[in-house]
Design an enzyme around this catalytic site. Structure first.
Site, short mmCIF file in Angstrom:
data_model
loop_
_atom_site.label_atom_id
_atom_site.label_comp_id
_atom_site.label_asym_id
_atom_site.label_seq_id
_atom_site.Cartn_x
_atom_site.Cartn_y
_atom_site.Cartn_z
N ARG A 78 -9.87 0.77 8.12
CA ARG A 78 -9.73 -0.26 8.46
C ARG A 78 -10.84 -1.25 9.60
O ARG A 78 -10.15 -2.73 9.57
CB ARG A 78 -8.14 -0.50 9.84
CG ARG A 78 -7.12 -1.07 8.50
CD ARG A 78 -5.45 -0.79 9.74
NE ARG A 78 -4.61 -1.32 9.49
CZ ARG A 78 -3.49 -0.89 8.33
NH1 ARG A 78 -3.62 1.03 8.61
NH2 ARG A 78 -2.48 -1.64 8.42
N ARG A 98 11.00 -1.59 11.27
CA ARG A 98 10.12 -0.96 11.59
C ARG A 98 10.25 -2.09 13.14
O ARG A 98 10.37 -2.99 12.71
CB ARG A 98 8.76 -1.24 11.08
CG ARG A 98 8.49 0.55 10.69
CD ARG A 98 6.81 0.72 9.76
NE ARG A 98 6.19 -0.54 10.08
CZ ARG A 98 4.86 -0.26 9.45
NH1 ARG A 98 4.95 0.54 8.87
NH2 ARG A 98 4.36 -0.66 10.01
N LYS A 134 0.57 -1.05 0.36
CA LYS A 134 -0.16 0.05 -0.09
C LYS A 134 0.99 1.30 -0.02
O LYS A 134 0.83 2.52 -1.14
CB LYS A 134 -1.06 -0.25 0.73
CG LYS A 134 -1.71 -1.19 1.85
CD LYS A 134 -2.98 -1.16 2.44
CE LYS A 134 -1.94 -1.21 3.91
NZ LYS A 134 -1.22 -1.96 4.31
N ARG A 162 -0.95 -8.95 13.32
CA ARG A 162 -1.33 -7.84 12.15
C ARG A 162 -1.76 -8.89 11.33
O ARG A 162 -2.69 -8.67 10.65
CB ARG A 162 0.26 -7.31 11.58
CG ARG A 162 0.25 -6.27 12.97
CD ARG A 162 1.55 -5.54 13.04
NE ARG A 162 1.92 -4.62 11.56
CZ ARG A 162 2.53 -4.63 10.73
NH1 ARG A 162 4.20 -4.79 10.96
NH2 ARG A 162 2.91 -4.13 9.23
P1 ADP Z 1 1.55 -1.64 7.49
O1 ADP Z 1 1.71 -0.38 6.32
O2 ADP Z 1 2.08 -2.95 7.34
O3 ADP Z 1 0.12 -2.00 7.15
P2 ADP Z 1 0.77 1.08 8.91
O4 ADP Z 1 1.59 1.60 8.96
O5 ADP Z 1 -0.38 1.00 8.05
O6 ADP Z 1 1.06 -0.65 8.80
O7 ADP Z 1 0.45 0.45 10.58
C1 ADP Z 1 1.35 0.46 11.73
C2 ADP Z 1 -0.15 0.09 13.03
O8 ADP Z 1 -0.70 1.58 13.21
C3 ADP Z 1 -0.40 -0.77 12.38
O9 ADP Z 1 -0.60 -1.97 13.41
C4 ADP Z 1 -1.94 -0.13 13.86
O10 ADP Z 1 -1.74 -0.21 14.94
C5 ADP Z 1 -1.58 1.30 13.19
N1 ADP Z 1 -2.62 1.76 12.56
C6 ADP Z 1 -2.38 2.38 11.07
N2 ADP Z 1 -3.68 2.56 10.59
C7 ADP Z 1 -4.48 1.98 11.67
C8 ADP Z 1 -5.96 2.70 11.27
N3 ADP Z 1 -7.18 2.54 10.22
N4 ADP Z 1 -7.05 2.23 12.47
C9 ADP Z 1 -6.22 1.32 13.77
N5 ADP Z 1 -4.86 0.77 14.02
C10 ADP Z 1 -4.54 1.63 12.54
P1 ADP Z 2 1.87 -1.94 3.02
O1 ADP Z 2 2.33 -0.64 2.76
O2 ADP Z 2 0.90 -2.04 2.93
O3 ADP Z 2 2.31 -2.62 4.70
P2 ADP Z 2 4.57 -1.49 1.92
O4 ADP Z 2 4.46 -0.52 0.37
O5 ADP Z 2 5.22 -0.94 2.87
O6 ADP Z 2 3.68 -2.50 2.33
O7 ADP Z 2 5.42 -2.75 1.54
C1 ADP Z 2 5.76 -3.88 2.22
C2 ADP Z 2 7.38 -4.16 1.98
O8 ADP Z 2 7.56 -4.64 1.00
C3 ADP Z 2 8.07 -2.84 1.82
O9 ADP Z 2 9.86 -3.48 1.84
C4 ADP Z 2 7.87 -3.16 0.09
O10 ADP Z 2 9.73 -2.60 -0.76
C5 ADP Z 2 8.03 -4.59 -0.24
N1 ADP Z 2 7.12 -4.34 -1.62
C6 ADP Z 2 6.42 -3.61 -1.99
N2 ADP Z 2 5.61 -4.35 -3.02
C7 ADP Z 2 6.33 -5.24 -3.37
C8 ADP Z 2 6.01 -6.26 -4.07
N3 ADP Z 2 5.63 -5.67 -5.40
N4 ADP Z 2 6.90 -7.18 -4.87
C9 ADP Z 2 7.72 -7.52 -3.18
N5 ADP Z 2 7.89 -6.53 -2.62
C10 ADP Z 2 7.59 -5.54 -2.68
#
Ligand code: ADP
Ligand code: ADP
Length: 220
Positions: free
Chosen positions: A93, A165, A18, A176
């Site tokens: 979410r 992270r 994302k 998660r």
């Molecule tokens: P990821 O990109 O790996 O999905 P995020 O950076 O979006 O993780 O979110 C990290 C953490 O922040 C989540 O595991 C949750 O604890 C919190 N968080 C983020 N967005 C939301 C949301 N919309 N509602 C509740 N908690 C959230």
């Molecule tokens: P989210 O915000 O959904 O948690 P991220 O954009 O942070 O996801 O991506 C999670 C991890 O996977 C990062 O290390 C990113 O560089 C890698 N990544 C993202 N898209 C791809 C893809 N299409 N193929 C392989 N690795 C990816």
């Protein structure tokens, strides 16, 4: 509110890409990327009360309670730079967050144009988690294997330091993913029923996923 204002959301499990895709799409569309995770991490960095509260949940891999999250995102969406729209990354979410978003957007005479759901098999998500590195200053995501920076440990965008992270540890990632299944995945049906869901295969190269998302957005 100008008629051309556009609000979009990216929906998908942790590690589905994302943040990576939002960073590209926001440049293409010329609207800001609003990442609830980044907003929480900024609050933690600045040691605000909201940050201290959110950290307890984030460290465990749980969702931050809806009222805290909704208040934070609402405040952000009411700022001047969101007048033309915004790309939501990681919000909503939960169903209550989705309902609150509807109300927030009605309040600015807008509605959600499209929700892009990024699907990736669970074993791929777990593999991505251990190699993710994030820029300390701008939040840009990299991957040691799948999307490395030009110089190791340094952000291509602003030269910031890359770090892993705290919540990307295997046991927290598993939690998660469970939380996603239980609390967030119902949103796929919620938005499908409303006719604004676009599903994209996230298990392709970063460029190919970006192409599919661009196509989905252009079809609007
Ligand atoms: P990821 O990109 O790996 O999905 P995020 O950076 O979006 O993780 O979110 C990290 C953490 O922040 C989540 O595991 C949750 O604890 C919190 N968080 C983020 N967005 C939301 C949301 N919309 N509602 C509740 N908690 C959230
Ligand atoms: P989210 O915000 O959904 O948690 P991220 O954009 O942070 O996801 O991506 C999670 C991890 O996977 C990062 O290390 C990113 O560089 C890698 N990544 C993202 N898209 C791809 C893809 N299409 N193929 C392989 N690795 C990816």
């Amino acid at each position: 509110m100008p008629v051309e204002s556009r609000f979009l959301a990216l929906l998908g499990p942790p590690m589905s890409g994302k943040g990576t895709q939002a960073a590209r799409l926001t440049q293409l569309l010329g609207i800001p990327q609003i990442s609830s995770g980044d907003l929480f991490r900024d609050n933690i960095k600045n040691q605000t009360n909201l940050g201290l509260e959110a950290k307890k949940y984030m460290d465990r891999g749980d969702l931050v309670p809806d009222e805290v999250t909704i208040g934070m995102v609402k405040e952000r969406l009411h700022r001047e730079d969101c007048l033309r729209g915004a790309l939501l990354d990681g919000f909503p979410r939960t169903i209550p967050q989705a309902e609150a978003l509807d109300e927030i957007l009605v309040g600015v005479d807008a509605s959600l144009a499209v929700v892009i759901s990024v699907a990736v098999p669970e074993d791929v998500l777990v593999e991505r988690a251990c190699g993710r590195r994030i820029c300390r200053t701008c939040g840009q995501s990299y991957h040691l294997k799948f999307g490395p920076p030009k110089a190791p440990g340094i952000c291509d965008e602003d030269g910031g330091e890359l770090y892993q992270r705290n919540d990307d540890k295997p046991e927290t990632v598993r939690q998660r993913l469970e939380v996603y299944q239980a609390q967030t995945s119902p949103l796929v049906e919620f938005y499908r029923a409303r006719g604004i869901l676009q599903e994209v295969n996230g298990d392709q190269t970063i460029d190919d996923v970006a192409d599919d998302i661009r196509q989905a957005v252009n079809e609007l």
